[in-house]
Motif scaffolding. Structure first.
Motif, mmCIF file in Angstrom:
data_model
loop_
_atom_site.group_PDB
_atom_site.id
_atom_site.type_symbol
_atom_site.label_atom_id
_atom_site.label_comp_id
_atom_site.label_asym_id
_atom_site.label_seq_id
_atom_site.Cartn_x
_atom_site.Cartn_y
_atom_site.Cartn_z
ATOM 1 N N ALA A 80 39.949 -4.282 -25.573
ATOM 2 C CA ALA A 80 39.177 -4.218 -26.817
ATOM 3 C C ALA A 80 39.523 -2.954 -27.610
ATOM 4 N N ALA B 162 42.860 -3.479 -29.372
ATOM 5 C CA ALA B 162 42.687 -4.335 -30.547
ATOM 6 C C ALA B 162 42.021 -3.588 -31.695
ATOM 7 N N ALA B 163 41.144 -2.649 -31.360
ATOM 8 C CA ALA B 163 40.396 -1.914 -32.384
ATOM 9 C C ALA B 163 41.160 -0.694 -32.905
ATOM 10 N N ALA C 131 34.009 -6.281 -29.119
ATOM 11 C CA ALA C 131 34.811 -6.182 -30.344
ATOM 12 C C ALA C 131 33.978 -5.639 -31.494
ATOM 13 N N GLU C 132 32.744 -6.111 -31.608
ATOM 14 C CA GLU C 132 31.865 -5.665 -32.704
ATOM 15 C C GLU C 132 31.526 -4.182 -32.560
ATOM 16 N N ALA D 55 34.661 -1.842 -33.316
ATOM 17 C CA ALA D 55 35.296 -1.904 -34.638
ATOM 18 C C ALA D 55 35.179 -0.555 -35.355
#
Length: 253
Positions: A82, A85-86, A45-46, A49
């Motif tokens: 992921a 979500a991003a 996730a990081e 982003a």
């Protein structure tokens, strides 16, 4: 753009990262060593982003049937979730010419499963099917090694230099998603047995070459069309016959 390259420290990934950075993009070379793990989800996730594009050139550490299927399915699901979500706008994945024709092989069954996940996701994508890399000739030799002999298929292939793979990928990464397949290959068709023998002789390996059309290629029987690209393939500029003249042994593991 911000671009995340999964497997960004490997043979293709590192060359792709260098090219994209040279064009002024913000590129993350993501791998377990950098704290990004697509199997556990750690750091995904990081890393993702704000990323507009994600490129997946990672490979399974094991070619064993069950392990490789688990790797590509787990990694693929985690990565695509992921990205969703991003808000990632383009997923680029490197796969293999002939994957759909190599389904007797557990490795290629796993690659096809990975491709299915990509096609079923809602993220615009580009699938890049490459022929075998020049640098993998020793790996092909070892797969057919039996004592002091190397058993090889005489089937045709059209291998490509890793630099040309990275160059093609860089162009496709910076272009619009094709939501389909692009094939890339080197300029010279050659028989697997001939290509591997030329490489082995260049590095001083004198093992006897046994050519047999019943020899399997990572678990799959081949004919002269199995590993060959189709019409419209993007062709690299580096000839195998020139590269092999200065080829060196693979680095020790």
């Amino acid at each position: 753009m911000k671009i995340v390259v999964i497997g960004g420290t490997g043979l293709i990934g590192s060359k792709l990262v260098t090219r994209l950075q040279a064009k002024g993009h913000d590129v993350i070379a993501a791998s377990p060593a950098s704290g990004v793990n697509t199997i556990t989800g750690e750091g995904l996730a990081e890393a993702l982003a704000g990323a507009q594009v994600v490129v997946d050139v990672a490979n399974s550490p094991s070619f064993e049937d069950k392990a490789v299927m688990e790797f590509f399915q787990t990694s693929g699901r985690n990565l695509l979730a992921a990205e969703a979500a991003a808000g990632t706008k383009h997923h680029v994945a490197l796969s293999v010419v002939g994957t759909d024709r190599l389904q007797d092989s557990g490795y290629f069954r796993a690659k096809l499963a990975q491709e299915k996940l990509i096609k079923e996701a809602k993220i615009p994508y580009t699938l890049v099917h490459s022929t075998q890399f020049f640098e993998f000739m020793f790996g092909i030799a070892q797969s057919g090694a039996q004592g002091d002999k190397v058993h090889l298929s005489p089937a045709m292939m059209q291998p490509i230099f890793s630099d040309d793979v990275a160059e093609a990928l860089a162009d496709l990464v910076l272009g619009a998603p094709v939501n389909g397949l692009v094939e890339i290959a080197g300029p010279e068709p050659i028989r697997i047995s001939n290509a591997v023998e030329k490489y082995l002789r260049q590095i001083g390996d004198r093992r006897e070459i046994v050519v047999d059309d019943k020899t399997k290629y990572f678990g799959a029987l081949l004919d002269d069309k199995t590993l060959m690209p189709g019409i419209g393939v993007r062709v690299g500029k580096t000839a195998y016959s020139e590269w092999v003249k200065t080829a060196t042994p693979p680095p020790p593991r």
